[in-house]
Design a protein around this motif. Structure first.
Motif, PDB file in Angstrom:
ATOM      1  N   VAL A  27       0.495  -4.075  -4.310  1.00 41.56           N
ATOM      2  CA  VAL A  27       1.336  -3.169  -4.977  1.00 41.56           C
ATOM      3  C   VAL A  27       1.357  -1.763  -4.835  1.00 41.56           C
ATOM      4  CG1 VAL A  27       1.845  -2.240  -7.457  1.00 41.56           C
ATOM      5  CG2 VAL A  27       1.361  -4.586  -7.126  1.00 41.56           C
ATOM      6  N   LEU A  28       0.125  -1.188  -4.720  1.00 40.87           N
ATOM      7  CA  LEU A  28      -0.062   0.118  -4.213  1.00 40.87           C
ATOM      8  C   LEU A  28       0.379   0.438  -2.734  1.00 40.87           C
ATOM      9  CD1 LEU A  28      -3.215   0.846  -6.592  1.00 40.87           C
ATOM     10  CD2 LEU A  28      -0.958   1.261  -7.174  1.00 40.87           C
ATOM     11  N   ALA A  29       0.067  -0.521  -1.902  1.00 42.83           N
ATOM     12  CA  ALA A  29       0.535  -0.254  -0.460  1.00 42.83           C
ATOM     13  C   ALA A  29       2.066  -0.183  -0.339  1.00 42.83           C
ATOM     14  CB  ALA A  29      -0.186  -1.454   0.177  1.00 42.83           C
ATOM     15  N   ALA A  30       2.541  -1.016  -1.253  1.00 37.16           N
ATOM     16  CA  ALA A  30       4.232  -1.012  -1.165  1.00 37.16           C
ATOM     17  C   ALA A  30       4.932   0.108  -2.011  1.00 37.16           C
ATOM     18  CB  ALA A  30       4.590  -2.454  -1.620  1.00 37.16           C
ATOM     19  N   SER A  31       4.025   0.776  -2.935  1.00 29.48           N
ATOM     20  CA  SER A  31       4.635   1.740  -3.880  1.00 29.48           C
ATOM     21  C   SER A  31       5.306   3.014  -3.274  1.00 29.48           C
ATOM     22  CB  SER A  31       3.677   2.061  -4.699  1.00 29.48           C
ATOM     23  OG  SER A  31       4.170   3.193  -5.750  1.00 29.48           O
ATOM     24  N   ASP A  32       6.620   3.311  -3.569  1.00 26.04           N
ATOM     25  CA  ASP A  32       6.994   4.727  -3.379  1.00 26.04           C
ATOM     26  C   ASP A  32       6.905   5.755  -4.129  1.00 26.04           C
ATOM     27  OD1 ASP A  32       9.287   4.308  -1.092  1.00 26.04           O
ATOM     28  OD2 ASP A  32       9.289   2.551  -2.340  1.00 26.04           O
ATOM     29  N   LEU A  33       6.545   5.159  -5.391  1.00 28.27           N
ATOM     30  CA  LEU A  33       6.221   6.185  -6.602  1.00 28.27           C
ATOM     31  C   LEU A  33       5.100   5.355  -7.502  1.00 28.27           C
ATOM     32  CD1 LEU A  33       6.495   8.767  -8.130  1.00 28.27           C
ATOM     33  CD2 LEU A  33       8.277   7.917  -9.218  1.00 28.27           C
ATOM     34  N   HIS A  34       4.013   5.936  -7.824  1.00 32.99           N
ATOM     35  CA  HIS A  34       3.214   5.317  -8.785  1.00 32.99           C
ATOM     36  C   HIS A  34       3.153   6.100  -9.965  1.00 32.99           C
ATOM     37  CE1 HIS A  34      -0.213   3.212 -10.172  1.00 32.99           C
ATOM     38  NE2 HIS A  34      -0.761   3.993 -10.737  1.00 32.99           N
ATOM     39  N   SER A  86      -4.353   4.965  -1.912  1.00 33.73           N
ATOM     40  CA  SER A  86      -3.388   4.048  -0.898  1.00 33.73           C
ATOM     41  C   SER A  86      -2.140   4.944  -0.270  1.00 33.73           C
ATOM     42  CB  SER A  86      -2.713   2.910  -1.865  1.00 33.73           C
ATOM     43  OG  SER A  86      -3.703   2.224  -2.414  1.00 33.73           O
ATOM     44  N   GLY A  87      -2.412   6.164  -0.564  1.00 34.38           N
ATOM     45  CA  GLY A  87      -1.293   7.127  -0.194  1.00 34.38           C
ATOM     46  C   GLY A  87      -0.337   7.287  -1.007  1.00 34.38           C
ATOM     47  N   CYS A  88      -0.098   6.677  -2.280  1.00 36.84           N
ATOM     48  CA  CYS A  88       0.862   6.846  -3.255  1.00 36.84           C
ATOM     49  C   CYS A  88       1.405   8.064  -3.526  1.00 36.84           C
ATOM     50  CB  CYS A  88       0.838   6.117  -4.378  1.00 36.84           C
ATOM     51  SG  CYS A  88       0.509   4.253  -3.958  1.00 36.84           S
ATOM     52  N   VAL A  89       2.573   8.549  -3.848  1.00 37.86           N
ATOM     53  CA  VAL A  89       2.993   9.692  -4.406  1.00 37.86           C
ATOM     54  C   VAL A  89       2.902   9.522  -6.075  1.00 37.86           C
ATOM     55  CG1 VAL A  89       4.818  11.356  -5.191  1.00 37.86           C
ATOM     56  CG2 VAL A  89       4.538  10.348  -2.854  1.00 37.86           C
ATOM     57  N   VAL A  90       1.934  10.048  -6.306  1.00 38.79           N
ATOM     58  CA  VAL A  90       1.694  10.034  -8.139  1.00 38.79           C
ATOM     59  C   VAL A  90       2.191  10.987  -8.989  1.00 38.79           C
ATOM     60  CG1 VAL A  90      -0.529  10.132  -9.507  1.00 38.79           C
ATOM     61  CG2 VAL A  90      -0.939   8.911  -7.467  1.00 38.79           C
ATOM     62  N   SER A 123     -12.099   0.529   1.217  1.00 42.69           N
ATOM     63  CA  SER A 123     -11.746  -0.593   2.182  1.00 42.69           C
ATOM     64  C   SER A 123     -10.493  -1.573   1.648  1.00 42.69           C
ATOM     65  CB  SER A 123     -12.916  -1.325   2.809  1.00 42.69           C
ATOM     66  OG  SER A 123     -13.424  -2.197   1.724  1.00 42.69           O
ATOM     67  N   LEU A 124     -10.302  -1.548   0.504  1.00 43.87           N
ATOM     68  CA  LEU A 124      -9.313  -2.388   0.004  1.00 43.87           C
ATOM     69  C   LEU A 124      -8.290  -1.747  -0.211  1.00 43.87           C
ATOM     70  CD1 LEU A 124      -8.398  -5.395  -1.284  1.00 43.87           C
ATOM     71  CD2 LEU A 124      -9.396  -4.490  -3.548  1.00 43.87           C
ATOM     72  N   PHE A 125      -8.234  -0.335  -1.002  1.00 50.08           N
ATOM     73  CA  PHE A 125      -7.150   0.557  -1.348  1.00 50.08           C
ATOM     74  C   PHE A 125      -7.089   1.778   0.137  1.00 50.08           C
ATOM     75  CE2 PHE A 125      -8.484  -1.379  -5.187  1.00 50.08           C
ATOM     76  CZ  PHE A 125      -7.297  -1.989  -5.576  1.00 50.08           C
ATOM     77  N   MET A 126      -6.238   1.354   0.758  1.00 47.48           N
ATOM     78  CA  MET A 126      -5.971   2.465   1.915  1.00 47.48           C
ATOM     79  C   MET A 126      -4.562   2.761   2.257  1.00 47.48           C
ATOM     80  SD  MET A 126      -7.113   0.183   5.161  1.00 47.48           S
ATOM     81  CE  MET A 126      -8.663  -0.478   4.732  1.00 47.48           C
ATOM     82  N   ALA A 178      -5.554 -10.205  -9.247  1.00 45.43           N
ATOM     83  CA  ALA A 178      -6.543  -9.850  -8.503  1.00 45.43           C
ATOM     84  C   ALA A 178      -6.681  -8.485  -7.497  1.00 45.43           C
ATOM     85  CB  ALA A 178      -6.890 -10.999  -7.514  1.00 45.43           C
ATOM     86  N   PRO A 179      -7.782  -7.950  -7.728  1.00 45.54           N
ATOM     87  CA  PRO A 179      -7.683  -6.648  -6.766  1.00 45.54           C
ATOM     88  C   PRO A 179      -6.701  -6.638  -5.546  1.00 45.54           C
ATOM     89  CG  PRO A 179      -9.794  -7.021  -7.647  1.00 45.54           C
ATOM     90  CD  PRO A 179      -8.990  -8.230  -7.879  1.00 45.54           C
ATOM     91  N   ALA A 180      -6.867  -7.782  -4.920  1.00 43.81           N
ATOM     92  CA  ALA A 180      -6.053  -7.688  -3.604  1.00 43.81           C
ATOM     93  C   ALA A 180      -4.448  -7.551  -3.967  1.00 43.81           C
ATOM     94  CB  ALA A 180      -6.286  -9.074  -2.922  1.00 43.81           C
ATOM     95  N   THR A 181      -4.061  -8.137  -4.810  1.00 44.17           N
ATOM     96  CA  THR A 181      -2.646  -7.960  -5.097  1.00 44.17           C
ATOM     97  C   THR A 181      -2.625  -6.691  -5.826  1.00 44.17           C
ATOM     98  OG1 THR A 181      -2.767 -10.380  -5.845  1.00 44.17           O
ATOM     99  CG2 THR A 181      -1.000  -9.109  -6.567  1.00 44.17           C
ATOM    100  N   VAL A 182      -3.186  -6.068  -6.662  1.00 41.03           N
ATOM    101  CA  VAL A 182      -3.168  -4.542  -6.850  1.00 41.03           C
ATOM    102  C   VAL A 182      -3.005  -3.799  -5.639  1.00 41.03           C
ATOM    103  CG1 VAL A 182      -4.226  -2.499  -7.880  1.00 41.03           C
ATOM    104  CG2 VAL A 182      -4.338  -4.838  -9.162  1.00 41.03           C
TER     105      VAL A 182
END
Lengths: 425, 411
Positions: free
Chosen positions: A313-320, A339-343, A201-204, A306-310
């Motif tokens: 970061v992940l929501a905005a990431s093009d490449l993790h 979060s749907g990142c390309v890992v 619910s936090l990471f999507m 905090a987890p919310a900031t993480v």
């Protein structure tokens, strides 16, 4: 299978740590009553919502060797016993009751070892992180000929607290098959693999990712449209998680592509004793001092957030990027996937345990900086081609590793364990 | 074959075994030890035949105050490091096999860093959190560490079990103290009683400067340390009542005042459990002979004069002294606990009664003392049992075969 509410005593050196999120879910959604005994607590912004509403956090002090900022490697178990004893002292004083189940995590520092002295009637579950191989995995793979012999002695001695925990436990519990495989064969049948999942619910997948356009914000800073974000997340920015590799990659990407920013979230002070060389040192400062100048305006060092900031970061990431050494998979990797990142991850056995390269991720030899760079450049150059990897990653997590999927099964397991224990008494 | 034995003390469990392996098989046996033991002491033949290298103890290890229980593992690891450093620096040929005590008695945990031969561990004992060993005597005042110590003291033992190629215990009961998961690795091989030394015969019937008349009955009690785990306090209660019932009985007690196991100093608040026990009652000093620690030859003489040997251990590693007494043809009255019952078949080769049941122990003891002739068959059967099952002649060959198999890569 019933998932009855249970009275659970959770014990871990720090809160929320690994078990805090589990306790929170079971307290909120299965009516558990939880006492969480810990030595230290993280910032309140990291605390889960059920604290004070069914989940009580109780700190305990430690004495003896555990008060020293560092102890000789030979005294590691002694320090752990100080934690276990400190926990017992507060248990004996506060006397929480009744207790249906004790769930402990030593995390190298002792935990539930003496809890049964206070409450012998409950079964004990020991969460196990990592059993050291003398010459393999983590940083040992790279230990050179100058490594002092005592380094290997230390590694051979580090399993002591886990062995004691396992002997006492009704059930050993670890997150991945790779982790279980590290333990002595005699113990593996008594260790169940059970990933506790992540908070989807936090990471999507963000609306930006779904639409391919829109605003992106990290910690209040807006990301300019067209910018490529490369992310790295770890509890501490250390070699174990491959921060050195990420930093080298970031330097090359920032030099090559003006449209890239690299974002690292995590404490720059190395907290893991496993990294003997840099323990308690600022590893980022070390890297900055030893590598060519980097454009710091485009290398966002967020620190411990905090987890919310993480999640931002992940929501905005093009490449993790997860270029860590062979070590238990970071939760942040699963959070990135959710979060749907390309890992882009290092090709290690623990990563192979969870990832399917080419379908939900990209794996390269983490030691090969050129391979990391080439893979990163390809992803950043052609977002659309790699987008299916991120979608598949999110689907894998939602299907297999979300708390909503994992926790009910864990609740069932706990109930079965308590019932079996009561039946034997 | 070239065997390296590792133990904190010599000869302990390995000295005699090694001597026999040299004699019978011509093997080379070397030792890395920390100290030479005073109970039993090394024999001149052992010192001449076996290559013994002493590794000095760190100062804190020599402390008579002992190591606080939370620090025991750390000291064990320091000793492990000392041992592996000694092996690295050794000019001796590489061993074909290492035989090490599997607990904190042998700091062998890091040997794999220096040697690539198989490792056998002697699995002496695994401490329990309750109802055995130092956790058994809940009748005594509680000792604060008692709840915590057993939950952490097995760490070196577990590490040794994980690391070893094979293990062996002296008795099935000892083997069964270990976690079930490791029992497949542990074979049972007793290491042998010297049935030539411990044999029936005429005794000098002299204790110090005192001759014990032939018409006086002798009750014996033997333990390395006079401590609660071996039931010294319970023996004294029984002895006092026997002394009251019969004026023709003396009691010969062999053993030092050191506490080797458990919390007797904390139970009593006194350094000597023996003295604490003696302070609980008034004993006639003319009826009790406290010998302290004695040599094996003296012990053999004590057993030969014994009309009744009383052995009141808690469930713990069986004392070799009980087998020595049986080999000597003593009538043995023992506590009815697991390790004893593995050897004694009640009414056949010995007698057993509940450990805490002083009434029954006294009653049975008096029956033996009243009519020794009726119990002579038990003594003879005891001797036979030891010769047949526990003698050096019986035990050394299969134990040697086992070590050879492990050295050769089999178990």
């Amino acid at each position: 299978m019933a998932q009855d509410p249970l009275h659970v005593l959770w014990i871990e050196p720090g809160f929320p740590g690994r078990l805090g999120g589990v306790a929170d879910w079971l307290t909120r959604l299965r009516g558990y009553r939880s006492w969480f005994y810990c030595h230290t607590t993280g910032p309140r912004s990291h605390w889960p919502g059920s604290v004070g509403r069914g989940l009580e956090v109780q700190t305990f002090g430690v004495g003896g060797a555990a008060r020293d900022p560092a102890v000789a490697w030979t005294r590691t178990l002694e320090r752990g016993l100080c934690y276990a004893y400190g926990c017992w002292e507060v248990l004996d004083k506060r006397r929480p009751r009744p207790i249906d189940l004790i769930v402990g995590r030593s995390a190298g520092l002792g935990s539930s070892l003496f809890a049964p002295v206070y409450w012998p009637a409950a079964p004990v579950v020991s969460y196990l992180d990592y059993y050291f191989a003398p010459h393999q995995h983590d940083l040992a793979d790279e230990a050179g000929p100058d490594t002092p012999p005592s380094y290997y002695s230390w590694r051979r001695s580090m399993g002591a607290i886990d062995l004691l925990d396992l002997e006492q436990a009704s059930l050993g519990w670890t997150s991945t098959a790779w982790q279980r495989g590290l333990y002595p064969a005699e113990y593996q049948p008594d260790i169940e693999v059970f990933h506790d999942g992540i908070d989807t619910s936090l990471f999507m997948e963000s609306s930006w990712r779904a639409r391919g356009t829109g605003p992106r914000v990290i910690g209040g800073r807006a990301i300019a449209p067209g910018t490529r974000v490369v992310s790295f997340v770890a509890r501490t920015l250390d070699r174990l998680r491959g921060f050195d590799r990420f930093f080298a990659l970031a330097c090359k990407l920032l030099a090559a592509r003006p449209d890239v920013i690299c974002v690292a979230a995590g404490d720059p002070i190395v907290r893991r004793g496993l990294d003997v060389l840099f323990h308690n040192r600022d590893y980022f400062a070390h890297l900055k001092a030893t590598q060519p100048a980097v454009d710091l305006d485009r290398l966002w060092m967020l620190g411990s957030v905090a987890p919310a900031t993480v999640a931002e970061v992940l929501a905005a990431s093009d490449l993790h990027v997860a270029p860590g050494r062979s070590y238990p998979v970071a939760r942040s990797l699963l959070e990135a996937m959710a979060s749907g990142c390309v890992v882009l991850a290092s090709d290690t056995p623990p990563h192979r345990d969870l990832l399917t390269p080419g379908r939900d991720s990209l794996l390269v030899d983490g030691r090969d900086q050129d391979a990391l760079y080439e893979a990163a450049v390809k992803v950043l150059a052609d977002r659309a081609t790699y987008r299916p990897l991120g979608e598949a990653a999110a689907a894998v997590v939602n299907e297999h590793y979300s708390r909503a999927v994992r926790m009910p099964k864990l609740a069932e397991r706990f109930t079965r364990l308590v019932e079996a224990h009561e039946a034997r008494r | 074959m070239n065997i390296l034995f590792i133990h904190d003390a010599f000869p302990a469990q390995f000295g005699r075994l090694a001597l026999e392996l040299v004699r019978r098989r011509g093997w080379t046996c070397r030792f890395l030890v920390q100290s030479l033991s005073s109970c039993p002491t090394p024999t001149p033949e052992m010192l001449e035949t076996l290559e013994i290298r002493q590794i000095p103890l760190a100062a804190e290890h020599r402390s008579s105050a002992g190591v606080p229980w939370p620090q025991i593992h750390g000291h064990f690891l320091e000793q492990c490091q000392t041992v592996v450093d000694a092996v690295r620096s050794s000019q001796s040929p590489r061993p074909d096999l290492v035989v090490a005590h599997g607990g904190r008695g042998a700091p062998a945990l890091f040997l794999r860093e220096a040697l690539d031969c198989p490792v056998v561990v002697y699995c002496e004992y695994y401490f329990a959190t309750h109802r055995r060993d130092i956790s058994y005597r809940i009748d005594l005042p509680p000792a604060e560490p008692a709840s915590f110590f057993p939950r952490c003291i097995n760490a070196p033992t577990l590490a040794a079990l994980v690391d070893c190629d094979a293990g062996y215990s002296a008795t099935a009961w000892q083997r069964e103290t270990f976690p079930l998961r490791f029992q497949h690795k542990i074979k049972v091989y007793f290491d042998g009683i010297d049935t030539a030394l411990y044999s029936p015969g005429r005794s000098s019937r002299r204790i110090g400067g005192v001759t014990i008349p032939d018409d006086v009955r002798v009750v014996t009690f033997v333990s390395r340390g006079l401590e609660s785990i071996r039931g010294f306090d319970l023996f004294m209660k029984v002895a006092q009542r026997i002394a009251t019932a019969r004026s023709d009985v003396v009691f010969v007690v062999a053993g030092g005042e050191e506490i080797h196991y458990g919390w007797d100093k904390l139970h009593t608040g006194q350094p000597s459990f023996k003295q604490w026990v003696l302070d609980q009652d008034t004993y006639d000093p003319s009826r009790f002979f406290f010998l302290g620690r004695i040599l094996p030859e003296q012990l053999a003489d004590v057993f030969r004069m014994s009309d009744l040997h009383i052995y009141l251990t808690a469930p713990f590693v069986l004392s070799w002294s009980m087998l020595n007494a049986m080999a000597s043809g003593c009538v043995v009255l023992a506590s009815d606990v697991g390790p004893v019952l593995e050897v004694i078949e009640p009414g056949v080769n010995g007698l057993v009664e509940p450990l805490f049941d002083t009434d029954r122990l006294v009653k049975t003891a008096l029956q033996v003392l009243d009519d020794p002739g009726s119990y002579a068959p038990l003594a003879a059967a005891a001797r036979c049992a030891v010769v047949d099952r526990y003698s050096l002649e019986t035990c050394i060959p299969p134990l040697g075969d086992f070590l050879e198999r492990v050295a050769g890569g089999a178990r």
